[in-house]
Design a protein around this motif. Structure first.
Motif, PDB file in Angstrom:
ATOM      1  N   ALA A   1      31.275  56.009  36.192  1.00 39.92           N
ATOM      2  CA  ALA A   1      31.186  55.536  37.576  1.00 39.92           C
ATOM      3  C   ALA A   1      32.190  56.254  38.459  1.00 39.92           C
ATOM      4  CB  ALA A   1      31.416  54.029  37.621  1.00 39.92           C
ATOM      5  N   GLU A   2      33.426  56.361  38.005  1.00 40.83           N
ATOM      6  CA  GLU A   2      34.460  57.010  38.806  1.00 40.83           C
ATOM      7  C   GLU A   2      34.156  58.487  39.015  1.00 40.83           C
ATOM      8  OE1 GLU A   2      38.254  54.109  37.662  1.00 40.83           O
ATOM      9  OE2 GLU A   2      37.993  56.017  36.610  1.00 40.83           O
ATOM     10  N   ALA A   3      33.613  59.144  38.002  1.00 35.97           N
ATOM     11  CA  ALA A   3      33.286  60.562  38.132  1.00 35.97           C
ATOM     12  C   ALA A   3      32.183  60.800  39.152  1.00 35.97           C
ATOM     13  CB  ALA A   3      32.880  61.128  36.765  1.00 35.97           C
ATOM     14  N   ARG A   4      31.317  59.802  39.325  1.00 34.30           N
ATOM     15  CA  ARG A   4      30.184  59.950  40.239  1.00 34.30           C
ATOM     16  C   ARG A   4      30.390  59.230  41.571  1.00 34.30           C
ATOM     17  NH1 ARG A   4      24.603  60.892  37.113  1.00 34.30           N
ATOM     18  NH2 ARG A   4      25.427  62.065  35.347  1.00 34.30           N
ATOM     19  N   GLY A   5      31.585  58.707  41.790  1.00 34.22           N
ATOM     20  CA  GLY A   5      31.866  58.032  43.044  1.00 34.22           C
ATOM     21  C   GLY A   5      31.129  56.719  43.201  1.00 34.22           C
ATOM     22  N   LEU A   6      30.871  56.050  42.081  1.00 33.38           N
ATOM     23  CA  LEU A   6      30.134  54.787  42.088  1.00 33.38           C
ATOM     24  C   LEU A   6      31.047  53.631  41.696  1.00 33.38           C
ATOM     25  CD1 LEU A   6      26.932  56.088  40.259  1.00 33.38           C
ATOM     26  CD2 LEU A   6      27.120  55.543  42.701  1.00 33.38           C
ATOM     27  N   GLN A   7      30.574  52.421  41.929  1.00 30.54           N
ATOM     28  CA  GLN A   7      31.296  51.221  41.531  1.00 30.54           C
ATOM     29  C   GLN A   7      30.528  50.502  40.436  1.00 30.54           C
ATOM     30  OE1 GLN A   7      34.209  50.418  42.583  1.00 30.54           O
ATOM     31  NE2 GLN A   7      34.487  51.467  44.535  1.00 30.54           N
ATOM     32  N   ILE A   8      31.266  49.996  39.437  1.00 31.35           N
ATOM     33  CA  ILE A   8      30.685  49.090  38.454  1.00 31.35           C
ATOM     34  C   ILE A   8      31.682  47.964  38.233  1.00 31.35           C
ATOM     35  CG2 ILE A   8      31.506  50.529  36.524  1.00 31.35           C
ATOM     36  CD1 ILE A   8      29.129  49.392  34.883  1.00 31.35           C
ATOM     37  N   THR A   9      31.256  46.743  38.469  1.00 31.87           N
ATOM     38  CA  THR A   9      32.091  45.578  38.248  1.00 31.87           C
ATOM     39  C   THR A   9      31.277  44.545  37.477  1.00 31.87           C
ATOM     40  OG1 THR A   9      31.465  44.503  40.326  1.00 31.87           O
ATOM     41  CG2 THR A   9      33.360  45.973  40.397  1.00 31.87           C
ATOM     42  N   SER A  10      31.956  43.504  37.022  1.00 28.47           N
ATOM     43  CA  SER A  10      31.249  42.527  36.199  1.00 28.47           C
ATOM     44  C   SER A  10      31.613  41.107  36.585  1.00 28.47           C
ATOM     45  CB  SER A  10      31.544  42.756  34.716  1.00 28.47           C
ATOM     46  OG  SER A  10      32.887  42.466  34.422  1.00 28.47           O
ATOM     47  N   ALA A  11      30.712  40.209  36.219  1.00 34.76           N
ATOM     48  CA  ALA A  11      30.942  38.785  36.385  1.00 34.76           C
ATOM     49  C   ALA A  11      32.024  38.342  35.398  1.00 34.76           C
ATOM     50  CB  ALA A  11      29.624  38.038  36.123  1.00 34.76           C
ATOM     51  N   PRO A  12      32.589  37.154  35.629  1.00 40.01           N
ATOM     52  CA  PRO A  12      32.262  36.216  36.700  1.00 40.01           C
ATOM     53  C   PRO A  12      32.998  36.546  37.993  1.00 40.01           C
ATOM     54  CG  PRO A  12      33.907  35.231  35.281  1.00 40.01           C
ATOM     55  CD  PRO A  12      33.546  36.567  34.658  1.00 40.01           C
ATOM     56  N   CYS A  13      32.446  36.059  39.099  1.00 39.26           N
ATOM     57  CA  CYS A  13      33.079  36.260  40.401  1.00 39.26           C
ATOM     58  C   CYS A  13      33.820  35.003  40.839  1.00 39.26           C
ATOM     59  CB  CYS A  13      32.041  36.657  41.443  1.00 39.26           C
ATOM     60  SG  CYS A  13      30.801  35.386  41.800  1.00 39.26           S
ATOM     61  N   SER A  14      34.092  34.089  39.906  1.00 45.29           N
ATOM     62  CA  SER A  14      34.708  32.804  40.268  1.00 45.29           C
ATOM     63  C   SER A  14      36.094  32.922  40.904  1.00 45.29           C
ATOM     64  CB  SER A  14      34.758  31.874  39.055  1.00 45.29           C
ATOM     65  OG  SER A  14      35.366  32.502  37.956  1.00 45.29           O
ATOM     66  N   PRO A  15      36.871  34.035  40.724  1.00 41.75           N
ATOM     67  CA  PRO A  15      38.114  34.141  41.501  1.00 41.75           C
ATOM     68  C   PRO A  15      37.887  34.116  43.008  1.00 41.75           C
ATOM     69  CG  PRO A  15      38.157  35.683  39.681  1.00 41.75           C
ATOM     70  CD  PRO A  15      36.762  35.125  39.736  1.00 41.75           C
ATOM     71  N   LEU A  16      36.635  34.366  43.453  1.00 42.13           N
ATOM     72  CA  LEU A  16      36.307  34.332  44.878  1.00 42.13           C
ATOM     73  C   LEU A  16      35.989  32.926  45.363  1.00 42.13           C
ATOM     74  CD1 LEU A  16      33.945  37.457  44.979  1.00 42.13           C
ATOM     75  CD2 LEU A  16      36.420  37.383  45.361  1.00 42.13           C
ATOM     76  N   GLY A  17      35.962  31.948  44.456  1.00 39.74           N
ATOM     77  CA  GLY A  17      35.657  30.570  44.828  1.00 39.74           C
ATOM     78  C   GLY A  17      36.806  29.902  45.557  1.00 39.74           C
ATOM     79  N   GLU A  18      36.500  28.800  46.225  1.00 40.63           N
ATOM     80  CA  GLU A  18      37.504  28.113  47.036  1.00 40.63           C
ATOM     81  C   GLU A  18      38.648  27.558  46.191  1.00 40.63           C
ATOM     82  OE1 GLU A  18      33.830  27.262  47.897  1.00 40.63           O
ATOM     83  OE2 GLU A  18      34.433  29.231  48.608  1.00 40.63           O
ATOM     84  N   THR A  19      38.327  27.033  45.001  1.00 41.89           N
ATOM     85  CA  THR A  19      39.369  26.464  44.151  1.00 41.89           C
ATOM     86  C   THR A  19      40.340  27.541  43.691  1.00 41.89           C
ATOM     87  OG1 THR A  19      37.935  24.679  43.378  1.00 41.89           O
ATOM     88  CG2 THR A  19      39.804  25.246  41.978  1.00 41.89           C
ATOM     89  N   ALA A  20      39.830  28.639  43.198  1.00 42.64           N
ATOM     90  CA  ALA A  20      40.700  29.724  42.726  1.00 42.64           C
ATOM     91  C   ALA A  20      41.524  30.306  43.862  1.00 42.64           C
ATOM     92  CB  ALA A  20      39.858  30.812  42.069  1.00 42.64           C
ATOM     93  N   ARG A  21      40.929  30.450  45.035  1.00 43.30           N
ATOM     94  CA  ARG A  21      41.664  30.995  46.182  1.00 43.30           C
ATOM     95  C   ARG A  21      42.752  30.033  46.657  1.00 43.30           C
ATOM     96  NH1 ARG A  21      37.175  31.046  49.743  1.00 43.30           N
ATOM     97  NH2 ARG A  21      38.643  31.524  51.410  1.00 43.30           N
ATOM     98  N   THR A  22      42.477  28.731  46.557  1.00 42.25           N
ATOM     99  CA  THR A  22      43.480  27.732  46.934  1.00 42.25           C
ATOM    100  C   THR A  22      44.684  27.805  46.010  1.00 42.25           C
ATOM    101  OG1 THR A  22      41.788  26.254  47.832  1.00 42.25           O
ATOM    102  CG2 THR A  22      43.899  25.258  47.216  1.00 42.25           C
ATOM    103  N   ILE A  23      44.426  27.940  44.703  1.00 43.69           N
ATOM    104  CA  ILE A  23      45.534  28.057  43.756  1.00 43.69           C
ATOM    105  C   ILE A  23      46.296  29.353  43.990  1.00 43.69           C
ATOM    106  CG2 ILE A  23      46.116  28.262  41.316  1.00 43.69           C
ATOM    107  CD1 ILE A  23      43.705  26.461  40.708  1.00 43.69           C
ATOM    108  N   ARG A  24      45.576  30.414  44.277  1.00 43.20           N
ATOM    109  CA  ARG A  24      46.228  31.709  44.549  1.00 43.20           C
ATOM    110  C   ARG A  24      47.172  31.597  45.744  1.00 43.20           C
ATOM    111  NH1 ARG A  24      45.070  37.389  46.636  1.00 43.20           N
ATOM    112  NH2 ARG A  24      45.217  38.728  44.794  1.00 43.20           N
TER     113      ARG A  24
END
Length: 369
Positions: A104-127
């Motif tokens: 991905a990096e060699a081709r200028g692409l992004q690859i990410t994986s689940a879970p995306c739960s750090p983006l949730g309200e509870t996780a962000r509140t704790i952060r």
């Protein structure tokens, strides 16, 4: 979207909260499964994976296939010039995950994986609370990911909204660590930065989970426990099982008190704080809890209203926004690789020994972002 099984419902049901994303089509090697999902959500289908890869209008592919197919499908997508958001794990073997990231990096692409739960309200509140040092410097974290004796439950009758059966063979053969540990591992990495090392134990306590059916492999862990040391000095203990009674609680112990929540599968689970009190010659944890106000949910956000109250499509949406803006995604490619290595180290603890020093790292995001 590649893979129209059980988990696909979770993404398509929450997709209306992200109108900036348009589903170009779905594909599955089982035509009847693909047709059912297409009919349920009114989305187009592809005749083959190659047809999807040849579609120049497709920018981002959601890889929702069997975990053991994640590597091959993600590699094909990257080679076709597509960005990838993969269900967990990124790959079943670390060398394969590393290869995907480097490609991905060699081709200028992004690859990410689940879970995306750090983006949730509870996780962000704790952060936010950690950033503000609401409980002082953090010393230790206890995280539980226990789901009860799943093999004794009526799992063969579990279905998604569109009627897709729960993939019990995949779940049992992949093991509880790779399936579930990521929900808290990603939170911990997001808050405390890269892990330095992990000491773990894993075991298959119930090898014959499916009556009359042999599992391959038969010894994927149904119990694991890991002690993780982060670069900043924080230590966390994560327990994961499909044996012990349901418990998804989290406790963060600091010099001045304890932050806690009871459920990582609910983006809006309450966050509580108990302060450490000193009276005369005694120091003890206050019996009174104060509830922290949750971070605001994104406009139009939605949650899957059955077993998991999570906005699964928020991860692909954030990745798409990062691609459009030309910035690194909030949960970056190297973040996903590091989380994958940590999960695999715990998963393989029974095979490779208990102590493991991490080989990957990532650049933490700005805590004020």
């Amino acid at each position: 979207l590649v893979g129209c099984g059980y988990v696909a419902d979770f993404y398509l049901a929450t997709l209306p909260a992200h109108p900036e994303l348009e589903v170009a089509g779905v594909f599955d090697r089982l035509p009847e499964r693909m047709a059912t999902l297409s009919r349920t959500y009114g989305v187009p289908t592809y005749g083959s994976l190659q047809q999807l890869l040849d579609d120049r209008s497709v920018t981002l592919v959601l890889n929702l296939t069997n975990p053991r197919e994640h590597y091959a499908v993600s590699r094909a997508c990257l080679e076709a010039g597509k960005h990838v958001y993969s269900e967990k794990p990124l790959a079943m073997e670390m060398a394969q995950a590393q290869e995907l990231v480097e490609l991905a990096e060699a081709r200028g692409l992004q690859i990410t994986s689940a879970p995306c739960s750090p983006l949730g309200e509870t996780a962000r509140t704790i952060r936010r609370a950690l950033r503000e040092q609401r409980v002082g410097p953090v010393r230790v974290v206890y995280a539980e990911m226990d789901d009860g004796m799943v093999h004794r439950m009526p799992y063969q009758r579990w279905q998604s909204v569109s009627g897709m059966p729960w993939p019990y063979r995949d779940e049992f053969e992949v093991g509880c660590t790779l399936e579930h540990a990521g929900y808290y591992l990603t939170w911990l990495l997001d808050w405390f930065g890269p892990a330095r090392s992990v000491t773990a134990f894993a075991s298959a306590q119930v090898p014959d989970k499916v009556a009359g059916e042999a599992l391959t492999p038969p010894d994927a862990p149904d119990f694991s426990v890991a002690c993780i040391r982060f670069d900043g000095g924080v230590v966390a203990r994560l327990t994961c099982s499909i044996l012990a009674p349901h418990d998804h609680s989290l406790r963060i112990v600091g010099d001045h008190g304890v932050l806690s929540t009871s459920e990582c599968w609910d983006y809006r689970a309450p966050v509580s704080m108990r302060r450490l009190l000193s009276i005369r010659r005694k120091t003890f944890l206050s019996p009174w809890r104060s509830r922290l106000p949750l971070e605001a949910a994104p406009a139009g956000s939605a949650a899957y209203r059955r077993a998991h109250k999570m906005d699964f499509a928020r991860g692909p949406a954030e990745l798409a926004a990062a691609i459009a803006a030309g910035r690194p995604p909030r949960l970056s490619t190297r973040f996903s690789l590091h989380a994958n290595e940590l999960a695999l180290a715990i998963h393989h603890a029974s095979r490779d020994g208990s102590s493991y020093r991490m080989t990957t790292t990532f650049t933490p995001t700005d805590p004020t972002d």
